[in-house]
Write an enzyme that holds these catalytic residues in place. Sequence first.
Site, PDB file in Angstrom:
ATOM      1  N   PRO A  24       0.788  -1.233   0.000  1.00  0.00           N
ATOM      2  CG  PRO A  24      -0.901  -1.544   1.585  1.00  0.00           C
ATOM      3  CD  PRO A  24       0.345  -2.173   1.040  1.00  0.00           C
ATOM      4  CG  ASN A  25      -0.326   4.316   1.183  1.00  0.00           C
ATOM      5  OD1 ASN A  25      -1.266   4.846   0.611  1.00  0.00           O
ATOM      6  ND2 ASN A  25      -0.431   3.754   2.365  1.00  0.00           N
ATOM      7  NE  ARG A  72       3.858   6.630   1.822  1.00  0.00           N
ATOM      8  CZ  ARG A  72       4.110   5.377   2.200  1.00  0.00           C
ATOM      9  NH1 ARG A  72       4.610   4.518   1.348  1.00  0.00           N
ATOM     10  NH2 ARG A  72       3.849   4.987   3.427  1.00  0.00           N
ATOM     11  CE1 TYR A 131       8.823   4.981   3.111  1.00  0.00           C
ATOM     12  CE2 TYR A 131       7.248   6.788   3.084  1.00  0.00           C
ATOM     13  CZ  TYR A 131       7.736   5.634   3.673  1.00  0.00           C
ATOM     14  OH  TYR A 131       7.153   5.129   4.799  1.00  0.00           O
ATOM     15  CG  ASN A 169       8.430  -2.075   0.599  1.00  0.00           C
ATOM     16  OD1 ASN A 169       7.887  -2.215   1.697  1.00  0.00           O
ATOM     17  ND2 ASN A 169       8.969  -0.942   0.204  1.00  0.00           N
ATOM     18  CB  ALA A 211       1.405   0.115   6.425  1.00  0.00           C
ATOM     19  CD  GLU A 239      10.666  -7.550   5.985  1.00  0.00           C
ATOM     20  OE1 GLU A 239      11.001  -8.654   6.480  1.00  0.00           O
ATOM     21  OE2 GLU A 239      10.180  -6.632   6.659  1.00  0.00           O
ATOM     22  CG  HIS A 251      11.043  -2.297   4.916  1.00  0.00           C
ATOM     23  ND1 HIS A 251       9.686  -2.273   4.697  1.00  0.00           N
ATOM     24  CD2 HIS A 251      11.312  -3.453   5.559  1.00  0.00           C
ATOM     25  CE1 HIS A 251       9.155  -3.372   5.205  1.00  0.00           C
ATOM     26  NE2 HIS A 251      10.115  -4.105   5.732  1.00  0.00           N
ATOM     27  NE  ARG A 287       9.900   6.432   8.637  1.00  0.00           N
ATOM     28  CZ  ARG A 287       8.987   6.203   7.692  1.00  0.00           C
ATOM     29  NH1 ARG A 287       9.161   5.221   6.824  1.00  0.00           N
ATOM     30  NH2 ARG A 287       7.907   6.947   7.622  1.00  0.00           N
TER      31      ARG A 287
HETATM   32  C1  DQA Z   1       8.115   1.043   4.020  1.00  0.00           C
HETATM   33  C2  DQA Z   1       8.150   1.279   5.534  1.00  0.00           C
HETATM   34  C3  DQA Z   1       6.789   1.054   6.150  1.00  0.00           C
HETATM   35  O1  DQA Z   1       6.827   1.292   7.550  1.00  0.00           O
HETATM   36  C4  DQA Z   1       5.783   2.002   5.539  1.00  0.00           C
HETATM   37  O2  DQA Z   1       4.490   1.738   6.059  1.00  0.00           O
HETATM   38  C5  DQA Z   1       5.772   1.992   4.063  1.00  0.00           C
HETATM   39  C6  DQA Z   1       7.045   1.865   3.350  1.00  0.00           C
HETATM   40  C7  DQA Z   1       9.459   1.380   3.353  1.00  0.00           C
HETATM   41  O3  DQA Z   1       9.649   0.981   2.204  1.00  0.00           O
HETATM   42  O4  DQA Z   1      10.301   2.070   3.948  1.00  0.00           O
HETATM   43  O5  DQA Z   1       4.751   2.175   3.420  1.00  0.00           O
HETATM   44  O6  DQA Z   1       7.861  -0.329   3.788  1.00  0.00           O
END
Ligand code: DQA
Length: 149
Positions: free
Chosen positions: A11-12, A19, A24, A75, A78, A99, A101, A108
């Site tokens: 998501p997102n 964003r 990011y 990835n 959230a 995985e 990020h 954070r």
């Molecule tokens: C994320 C880190 C997560 O905590 C966050 O909710 C994201 C992006 C990252 O790529 O740093 O949406 O996965």
Amino acid sequence: MPTRISLIQGPNLNLLGSREPDFYGREAFDEVNRKIKQRAQELGLEVRILQSNHEGEIVDAIQDARNWADAIIINPAALTHYSYAVRDALTAVRLPAIEVHLSNVHAREEFRRHSVVSPVVVGQIVGFGSLGYLLALEAAQKVVDTSHK
Ligand code: DQA
């Protein structure tokens, strides 16, 4: 046959570029995906990229990987921090998973320090922005090559 990688983004992540750029980066989502495809080609990998804002679609994508991929790069965004459905799907398909990020989740908020998926993946790459996906391609290739020996 080339090694096949299913790269799944949660998501997102489609909003990359606009964003929270301090976390990011300013690179747009399409640009990141273009670099992933280019690096995959250089490494002789086949990659399929999926992004979804919906947990069930992420679960479906993980399940679909079973019929096609040799490894998963994910990835979960959230969902990382609470989705037992994503974790169970990764366990169920029994493909090596990496995985990623973009941000350094450990630097954070407290809730980002915990990943419910990390116990079922081969390893994590965090904090290197979109480079993390490119590093994950190499890691996935190594993991698949090693498992075939
Ligand atoms: C994320 C880190 C997560 O905590 C966050 O909710 C994201 C992006 C990252 O790529 O740093 O949406 O996965």
